[in-house]
Design a protein around this motif. Structure first.
Motif, mmCIF file in Angstrom:
data_model
loop_
_atom_site.group_PDB
_atom_site.id
_atom_site.type_symbol
_atom_site.label_atom_id
_atom_site.label_comp_id
_atom_site.label_asym_id
_atom_site.label_seq_id
_atom_site.Cartn_x
_atom_site.Cartn_y
_atom_site.Cartn_z
ATOM 1 N N SER A 269 64.318 -13.401 43.956
ATOM 2 C CA SER A 269 65.681 -13.905 44.152
ATOM 3 C C SER A 269 66.708 -12.800 43.945
ATOM 4 C CB SER A 269 65.954 -15.065 43.183
ATOM 5 O OG SER A 269 65.082 -16.151 43.423
ATOM 6 N N ASP A 270 66.439 -11.917 42.982
ATOM 7 C CA ASP A 270 67.351 -10.799 42.722
ATOM 8 C C ASP A 270 67.416 -9.877 43.938
ATOM 9 O OD1 ASP A 270 67.682 -8.240 40.181
ATOM 10 O OD2 ASP A 270 69.160 -9.542 41.072
ATOM 11 N N ALA A 271 66.241 -9.573 44.530
ATOM 12 C CA ALA A 271 66.206 -8.708 45.708
ATOM 13 C C ALA A 271 66.919 -9.372 46.890
ATOM 14 C CB ALA A 271 64.759 -8.386 46.069
ATOM 15 N N ARG A 272 66.680 -10.667 47.084
ATOM 16 C CA ARG A 272 67.326 -11.362 48.205
ATOM 17 C C ARG A 272 68.842 -11.456 48.002
ATOM 18 N NH1 ARG A 272 62.760 -16.103 49.181
ATOM 19 N NH2 ARG A 272 61.528 -14.908 50.716
ATOM 20 N N HIS A 273 69.261 -11.596 46.758
ATOM 21 C CA HIS A 273 70.705 -11.610 46.477
ATOM 22 C C HIS A 273 71.329 -10.272 46.843
ATOM 23 C CE1 HIS A 273 74.145 -10.713 43.806
ATOM 24 N NE2 HIS A 273 74.502 -11.948 44.100
ATOM 25 N N GLU A 274 70.683 -9.173 46.430
ATOM 26 C CA GLU A 274 71.241 -7.851 46.728
ATOM 27 C C GLU A 274 71.258 -7.596 48.233
ATOM 28 O OE1 GLU A 274 69.355 -4.735 44.579
ATOM 29 O OE2 GLU A 274 70.688 -3.180 45.340
ATOM 30 N N LEU A 275 70.198 -8.032 48.940
ATOM 31 C CA LEU A 275 70.157 -7.861 50.395
ATOM 32 C C LEU A 275 71.253 -8.686 51.069
ATOM 33 C CD1 LEU A 275 68.852 -6.856 52.993
ATOM 34 C CD2 LEU A 275 67.230 -8.758 52.846
ATOM 35 N N ALA A 276 71.417 -9.929 50.650
ATOM 36 C CA ALA A 276 72.446 -10.780 51.253
ATOM 37 C C ALA A 276 73.843 -10.191 51.039
ATOM 38 C CB ALA A 276 72.366 -12.196 50.669
ATOM 39 N N MET A 277 74.094 -9.626 49.850
ATOM 40 C CA MET A 277 75.392 -8.988 49.598
ATOM 41 C C MET A 277 75.591 -7.801 50.521
ATOM 42 S SD MET A 277 77.081 -10.686 47.301
ATOM 43 C CE MET A 277 78.331 -9.465 46.893
ATOM 44 N N ALA A 278 74.539 -7.021 50.715
ATOM 45 C CA ALA A 278 74.639 -5.851 51.600
ATOM 46 C C ALA A 278 74.863 -6.268 53.048
ATOM 47 C CB ALA A 278 73.381 -4.997 51.477
ATOM 48 N N GLU A 279 74.301 -7.407 53.448
ATOM 49 C CA GLU A 279 74.452 -7.898 54.821
ATOM 50 C C GLU A 279 75.760 -8.659 55.022
ATOM 51 O OE1 GLU A 279 69.823 -8.637 56.196
ATOM 52 O OE2 GLU A 279 70.892 -10.205 55.124
ATOM 53 N N GLY A 280 76.497 -8.915 53.951
ATOM 54 C CA GLY A 280 77.717 -9.696 54.063
ATOM 55 C C GLY A 280 77.480 -11.185 54.140
ATOM 56 N N LYS A 281 76.270 -11.632 53.791
ATOM 57 C CA LYS A 281 75.950 -13.065 53.806
ATOM 58 C C LYS A 281 76.187 -13.631 52.405
ATOM 59 C CE LYS A 281 72.474 -12.379 57.430
ATOM 60 N NZ LYS A 281 71.041 -12.523 57.811
ATOM 61 N N TYR A 282 77.448 -13.841 52.089
ATOM 62 C CA TYR A 282 77.804 -14.135 50.705
ATOM 63 C C TYR A 282 77.411 -15.553 50.289
ATOM 64 C CZ TYR A 282 80.453 -9.952 51.707
ATOM 65 O OH TYR A 282 80.798 -8.698 52.071
ATOM 66 N N ALA A 283 77.378 -16.482 51.235
ATOM 67 C CA ALA A 283 76.936 -17.837 50.894
ATOM 68 C C ALA A 283 75.457 -17.823 50.492
ATOM 69 C CB ALA A 283 77.161 -18.775 52.075
ATOM 70 N N ASP A 284 74.650 -17.057 51.244
ATOM 71 C CA ASP A 284 73.233 -16.929 50.881
ATOM 72 C C ASP A 284 73.087 -16.228 49.532
ATOM 73 O OD1 ASP A 284 72.077 -16.315 54.292
ATOM 74 O OD2 ASP A 284 72.590 -18.158 53.229
ATOM 75 N N ALA A 285 73.907 -15.195 49.308
ATOM 76 C CA ALA A 285 73.842 -14.468 48.040
ATOM 77 C C ALA A 285 74.146 -15.395 46.867
ATOM 78 C CB ALA A 285 74.821 -13.293 48.052
ATOM 79 N N LEU A 286 75.131 -16.289 47.054
ATOM 80 C CA LEU A 286 75.474 -17.248 45.999
ATOM 81 C C LEU A 286 74.290 -18.171 45.711
ATOM 82 C CD1 LEU A 286 77.606 -18.437 44.111
ATOM 83 C CD2 LEU A 286 78.374 -19.877 46.000
ATOM 84 N N LYS A 287 73.592 -18.608 46.743
ATOM 85 C CA LYS A 287 72.428 -19.493 46.574
ATOM 86 C C LYS A 287 71.329 -18.785 45.778
ATOM 87 C CE LYS A 287 68.712 -21.666 49.206
ATOM 88 N NZ LYS A 287 67.701 -20.780 48.609
ATOM 89 N N TYR A 288 71.076 -17.517 46.105
ATOM 90 C CA TYR A 288 70.013 -16.791 45.397
ATOM 91 C C TYR A 288 70.394 -16.569 43.928
ATOM 92 C CZ TYR A 288 68.157 -15.916 50.058
ATOM 93 O OH TYR A 288 67.643 -16.054 51.307
ATOM 94 N N ALA A 289 71.687 -16.332 43.669
ATOM 95 C CA ALA A 289 72.119 -16.197 42.276
ATOM 96 C C ALA A 289 71.890 -17.503 41.519
ATOM 97 C CB ALA A 289 73.586 -15.792 42.223
ATOM 98 N N GLU A 290 72.103 -18.628 42.199
ATOM 99 C CA GLU A 290 71.845 -19.922 41.569
ATOM 100 C C GLU A 290 70.355 -20.131 41.311
ATOM 101 O OE1 GLU A 290 75.660 -22.199 43.675
ATOM 102 O OE2 GLU A 290 73.613 -22.530 44.398
ATOM 103 N N ASP A 291 69.498 -19.581 42.218
ATOM 104 C CA ASP A 291 68.045 -19.654 41.993
ATOM 105 C C ASP A 291 67.654 -18.868 40.747
ATOM 106 O OD1 ASP A 291 67.195 -19.525 45.545
ATOM 107 O OD2 ASP A 291 67.770 -21.197 44.239
ATOM 108 N N ILE A 292 68.325 -17.723 40.524
ATOM 109 C CA ILE A 292 68.055 -16.927 39.320
ATOM 110 C C ILE A 292 68.404 -17.732 38.075
ATOM 111 C CG2 ILE A 292 68.717 -14.853 38.038
ATOM 112 C CD1 ILE A 292 69.200 -13.470 40.721
ATOM 113 N N MET A 293 69.524 -18.458 38.130
ATOM 114 C CA MET A 293 69.938 -19.264 36.979
ATOM 115 C C MET A 293 68.909 -20.356 36.683
ATOM 116 S SD MET A 293 72.178 -19.737 34.620
ATOM 117 C CE MET A 293 73.699 -18.916 35.111
ATOM 118 N N LYS A 294 68.263 -20.904 37.714
ATOM 119 C CA LYS A 294 67.309 -21.992 37.516
ATOM 120 C C LYS A 294 66.088 -21.544 36.717
ATOM 121 C CE LYS A 294 68.578 -24.456 41.765
ATOM 122 N NZ LYS A 294 68.127 -24.866 43.114
#
Length: 653
Positions: A269-294
């Motif tokens: 989830s951490d890797a996917r969050h960083e990739l989504a931020m780099a791609e500008g897919k901020y909604a996806d990045a927010l979802k992955y950060a929430e997965d980390i919290m879970k």
């Protein structure tokens, strides 16, 4: 009667009294038996003992303590097991245990002890000419420096460890060295050296097969999982986002092969969050950060990572109030970690003092026992020991449990501090980037606005000294300023639009040759009179491909505008080609060129090699952003010598 009175003080009833007498009798019998065996050489009399199995069993006990973070228990037995392994020439286990012991000191911030053990291991290995032991001594030095953020010395240790590691050594230990070295290079952002290390690492893994290597299949899959964790980081931070997405899929594959754990989910989830931020897919990045919290499950470090990831995504999405709330939340956690760290440090010092006191008391008892003669003194000593063990076992167990908890919390705090330092650096970099953006925007917009405003005021004046030629010149300057301001705003709108997009651009069948011609016609008026422009195409005029013609025309227009701006004489050439499902464009000119050391900067926003040239320094960054949105790339040809040359590759259907 004296002994009976002593026992009455410790035993509340006759059952406990009888039990103590039985234990006392057994202890006395064993003491005399051991005394009778001294000096008889019985230890070496039995030649049928399998010393390797016995040595491995003792080593496994110490390794379990090391892996479970039971620092004090490890310190208690490690040196005795080291002596046993050395006596029976179990050198591989001997140096591995020694390395574990020294590394454990380092993780508990006892750097002096860790360094001392590493130097002693190095000296011992040199005397025995043992390259495996020497390799592990340098590994220990590297880890000690890495924990202290002394990356230069850490790299030296890891390089030396890898170069000395024997070919017949266990591959799992070599993979561990690669992991530490990769973490060090990620911290120093030395991505070229990290890429070279990963190539060597991958070659090592590819030469092994799960069915033939000595280690089992789970270990093999775990090594690949570790490799792809670091590969993900390299690809994302160097801008190879499509390859990074594929590498993350490989990480998931090998995580499933070893059995998905919360730690696997956290890393993925951490890797996917960083990739989504780099791609500008901020909604996806927010979802992955929430997965980390879970998967945090009460882990403070993981919660901080999740909150920081959410704050980054929310800020990019313009949800500043929510982002600020997350920042405050993880800063409060940071403060709590600092307090917990201070408490843990104090408890550890108190515990060490208690252990030293117990050790001193034990040493005094041993010293007295050596000079005591007669059965009465021996019985009194055994009686005191039995009484101590009987009535203090519960207290000792509670202390051990508390110490184990403190040890685990200490590891969490160390990891959290490292993560917080990284996040602090990121926040500072983001703040500097925002400040630089505002300053650049203010300067670049003010320049054309001043020209438009100033010449407009002059034209409105009823001044007969202003000739028609002067009025025409001023009108042209107003038009130039308007065009420049429009270009800046258009570029900013493009950047904002494409950075916020999460869906791919629509595609349709289009004639590529016509797109190239339109791009040339768009900038033809900007070309100097002494410059010619050529359109060299190897594709048929009727070739149609499915892509977004508008985006491609914008990419080519930006590159041609850049060439026209800096080419005062000579030629500008647009080359078009199509092969293997990809469009290849090249824009070359005979201008002054770009110095090799500036290649990595020209694609940054508001970057200009000549501060006095027209434009805001956005054209090349916009071209690369648009190309990446289509899954393509824009690069500089470093081998081109006659000016500057930009290569564009766009995959199409």
């Amino acid at each position: 009667m004296v002994f009976y009175a002593l026992l009455r003080n410790f035993a509340p009833d006759m059952n406990q009294l009888r039990l103590l007498f039985k234990l006392l009798f057994i202890a006395i019998a064993m003491s005399f038996a051991v005394a009778c065996q001294q000096g008889t050489g019985s230890r070496t009399a039995n030649k049928n003992i399998d010393w390797h199995d016995s040595a491995y069993k003792r080593f496994a006990e110490t390794e379990e303590l090391f892996n479970n973070d039971q620092h004090d228990s490890l310190m208690t037995i490690a040196h005795g097991v080291l002596d046993f392994l050395r006596e029976h020439h179990e050198w591989s286990l001997y140096y591995t245990l020694w390395q574990n012991l020294a590394e454990d000191y380092a993780w508990y911030n006892e750097y002096t002890e860790a360094t001392h053990e590493a130097e002693a291991m190095q000296k011992d290995a040199i005397e025995r000419n043992d390259t495996f032991g020497l390799s592990l001594s340098y590994l220990t030095q590297g880890i000690t420096y890495l924990i202290q953020d002394n990356y230069d010395e850490a790299k030296k240790g890891f390089k030396k460890s890898i170069s000395l590691f024997p070919k017949e050594g266990q591959k799992g230990q070599l993979v561990s060295i690669y992991c530490y070295y990769a973490e060090c290079l990620e911290s120093t952002k030395e991505y070229a050296e990290l890429d070279s290390l990963l190539v060597t690492w991958r070659n090592l893994l590819d030469k092994m097969e799960p069915a033939t290597c000595k280690e089992d299949t789970l270990a093999y899959a775990h090594w690949y999982h570790q490799y792809f964790n670091h590969k993900n980081t390299l690809l994302i931070r160097t801008g190879h986002l499509a390859e990074a997405a594929s590498a993350i899929d490989s990480t998931v594959y090998y995580a499933k092969a070893t059995g998905i754990t919360d730690n696997h989910i956290l890393n993925i989830s951490d890797a996917r969050h960083e990739l989504a931020m780099a791609e500008g897919k901020y909604a996806d990045a927010l979802k992955y950060a929430e997965d980390i919290m879970k998967v945090a499950n009460g882990n403070v470090s993981t919660k901080i990572r999740a909150l920081q990831g959410q704050a980054e995504a929310l800020e990019k999405m313009g949800r500043y109030r929510e982002a600020l709330a997350n920042v405050r939340a993880y800063k409060e956690l940071d403060d709590s970690i600092t307090q917990a760290n201070n408490r843990e440090q104090l408890n550890r010092l108190n515990k060490r003092y208690q252990l030293n006191e117990l050790q001193s008391q034990n040493d005094m008892l041993v010293s007295r026992s050596r000079f005591t003669t007669g059965g009465v003194a021996m019985i009194l000593g055994i009686l005191a020991l039995l009484a101590f063990l009987t009535f203090n076992s519960r207290w000792t167990r509670r202390i051990e449990i508390k110490n184990q908890q403190l040890q685990r919390e200490r590891n969490v705090v160390v990891s959290q501090n490292k993560q917080l330092a990284l996040e602090r650096d990121r926040a500072e970099a983001a703040s500097k980037a925002k400040t630089s953006f505002i300053r650049s925007m203010t300067h670049e917009i003010r320049t054309p606005l001043n020209a438009i405003s100033g010449f407009s005021q002059i034209l409105t004046m009823d001044d007969k000294s202003i000739t028609p030629e002067m009025r025409n010149d001023m009108s042209q300057r107003i038009m130039d300023g308007t065009r420049m301001l429009t270009n800046i705003l258009d570029d900013l709108i493009l950047i904002s639009d494409y950075e916020s997009r999460t869906d791919p651009s629509p595609t349709e069948d289009c004639l590529i040759a016509a797109v190239a011609d339109q791009a040339i016609d768009t900038i033809r008026s900007l070309i100097a009179p002494s410059v010619t422009i050529e359109n060299q195409s190897s594709i048929a005029p009727e070739l149609m491909v499915k892509t977004n013609a508008t985006v491609i025309q914008n990419i080519l227009t930006k590159l041609l505008e850049n060439a026209a701006k800096f080419t005062t004489e000579g030629s500008i050439t647009l080359t078009t080609d199509f092969s293997e499902g990809k469009l290849h464009f090249a824009v070359s000119d005979t201008g002054p060129g770009i110095p090799a050391d500036k290649h990595i900067y020209v694609f940054k926003r508001f970057t200009k090699l000549d501060n006095f040239s027209q434009g805001a320094g956005l054209g090349l960054s916009v071209a690369r952003l648009l190309a990446e949105h289509l899954g393509g790339t824009v690069t500089i040809d470093a081998n081109y010598q006659n000016g500057a040359k930009f290569d564009v590759i766009i995959p199409v259907a």
